[in-house]
Design an enzyme around this catalytic site. Structure first.
Site, mmCIF file in Angstrom:
data_model
loop_
_atom_site.group_PDB
_atom_site.id
_atom_site.type_symbol
_atom_site.label_atom_id
_atom_site.label_comp_id
_atom_site.label_asym_id
_atom_site.label_seq_id
_atom_site.Cartn_x
_atom_site.Cartn_y
_atom_site.Cartn_z
ATOM 1 N N MET A 63 0.814 -1.148 0.019
ATOM 2 C CA MET A 63 -0.035 0.093 0.033
ATOM 3 C C MET A 63 0.823 1.288 0.099
ATOM 4 O O MET A 63 1.640 1.269 0.899
ATOM 5 C CB MET A 63 -0.799 0.019 1.344
ATOM 6 C CG MET A 63 -1.947 -1.101 1.137
ATOM 7 S SD MET A 63 -2.686 -1.188 3.115
ATOM 8 C CE MET A 63 -1.399 -1.959 4.027
ATOM 9 N N GLY A 116 1.305 4.232 4.535
ATOM 10 C CA GLY A 116 2.019 3.260 3.645
ATOM 11 C C GLY A 116 2.749 2.288 4.370
ATOM 12 O O GLY A 116 3.095 2.063 5.238
ATOM 13 N N SER A 117 2.267 0.898 3.713
ATOM 14 C CA SER A 117 2.635 -0.469 4.422
ATOM 15 C C SER A 117 2.340 -1.618 3.786
ATOM 16 O O SER A 117 2.387 -1.423 2.213
ATOM 17 C CB SER A 117 1.468 -0.467 5.728
ATOM 18 O OG SER A 117 0.412 -0.088 5.487
ATOM 19 N N ARG A 118 2.126 -2.908 4.017
ATOM 20 C CA ARG A 118 2.015 -3.943 3.513
ATOM 21 C C ARG A 118 1.296 -5.203 4.203
ATOM 22 O O ARG A 118 1.067 -4.927 5.354
ATOM 23 C CB ARG A 118 3.451 -4.521 3.193
ATOM 24 C CG ARG A 118 3.580 -6.071 2.496
ATOM 25 C CD ARG A 118 4.966 -6.239 2.578
ATOM 26 N NE ARG A 118 5.267 -7.631 2.038
ATOM 27 C CZ ARG A 118 6.153 -7.809 1.068
ATOM 28 N NH1 ARG A 118 7.003 -6.845 0.655
ATOM 29 N NH2 ARG A 118 6.337 -9.205 0.606
#
Length: 214
Positions: A93, A181-183
């Site tokens: 993301m 922002g990430s995963r």
């Protein structure tokens, strides 16, 4: 299923309020010429924390995407949270994606496990094992194990998870949020069929990530 959350995520309300107050104060003192960057910042903050309702596919063996973003991995890997070899599908993301996480399947939570860690770029592979993360292991009614892992990124420094072991989850149910922002990694039983490919843009709940073997 009714969507029991506001279209602007509650996690963002304090940030939106602060950005709005700053923009209003600067506008009042210096006019729009000075304030426009702060109004632009307010628009960015509002869009970042949007959390729209999404259609949920009815296909019974479907594994739904847990987050908006782009597919960065489809591979066989070790699932360290359920101690097995699994099909791993990873969603990255960026700051422009919706950042809530939703359950990929119906089931009961067998384990929720948090791990402190680093804050590497979430798009790279080693973020899966080295970054701060939170794993939710779900058992379906048919006995399948599905693991969904929230992973912090380079900018994201706050993982929020609202569920505990023993609780039920419904497909598409909102269970967490990661800021900026990430995963999300999803581990599925071997034999599951991936329905996405690397680089593909995906959407939480409405994109079918994979199909469980029946």
């Amino acid at each position: 299923m009714n969507y029991p959350h506001p279209i602007i995520a509650r996690e963002g309300w304090p940030f939106i309020a602060i950005a709005a107050v700053v923009a209003l104060l600067i506008h009042a003192v210096g006019g729009f010429g000075f304030a426009w960057p702060f109004w632009l910042l307010l628009v960015f903050v509002v869009q970042f924390f949007r959390d729209p309702q999404r259609p949920i596919p009815a296909q019974p063996n479907a594994v739904l995407c847990p987050a908006d973003g782009r597919i960065v991995a489809v591979e066989t890997a070790q699932d360290p949270y359920a101690n097995r070899e699994a099909l791993k599908i990873s969603v990255f993301m960026n700051v422009f994606n919706v950042h809530s996480q939703r359950s990929p399947v119906d089931g009961a939570i067998s384990k929720v496990e948090y791990f402190p860690g680093a804050f590497l770029n979430a798009a790279i592979d080693k973020a899966s094992t080295e970054n701060e993360r939170n794993a939710v292991v779900i058992q379906t009614a048919s006995g399948k194990t599905v693991t969904s892992v929230q992973i912090a990124g380079l900018i994201a420094r706050r993982i929020l998870c609202y569920v505990r072991a023993g609780e039920p989850l419904s497909r598409g149910q909102r269970y967490g949020f990661i800021r900026f922002g990430s995963r999300v990694d999803v581990y599925l039983p071997l034999g599951s069929r991936a329905k996405v490919s690397i680089g593909e843009k995906v959407y939480a709940s409405s994109t079918i990530l994979a199909e469980l073997e029946q």
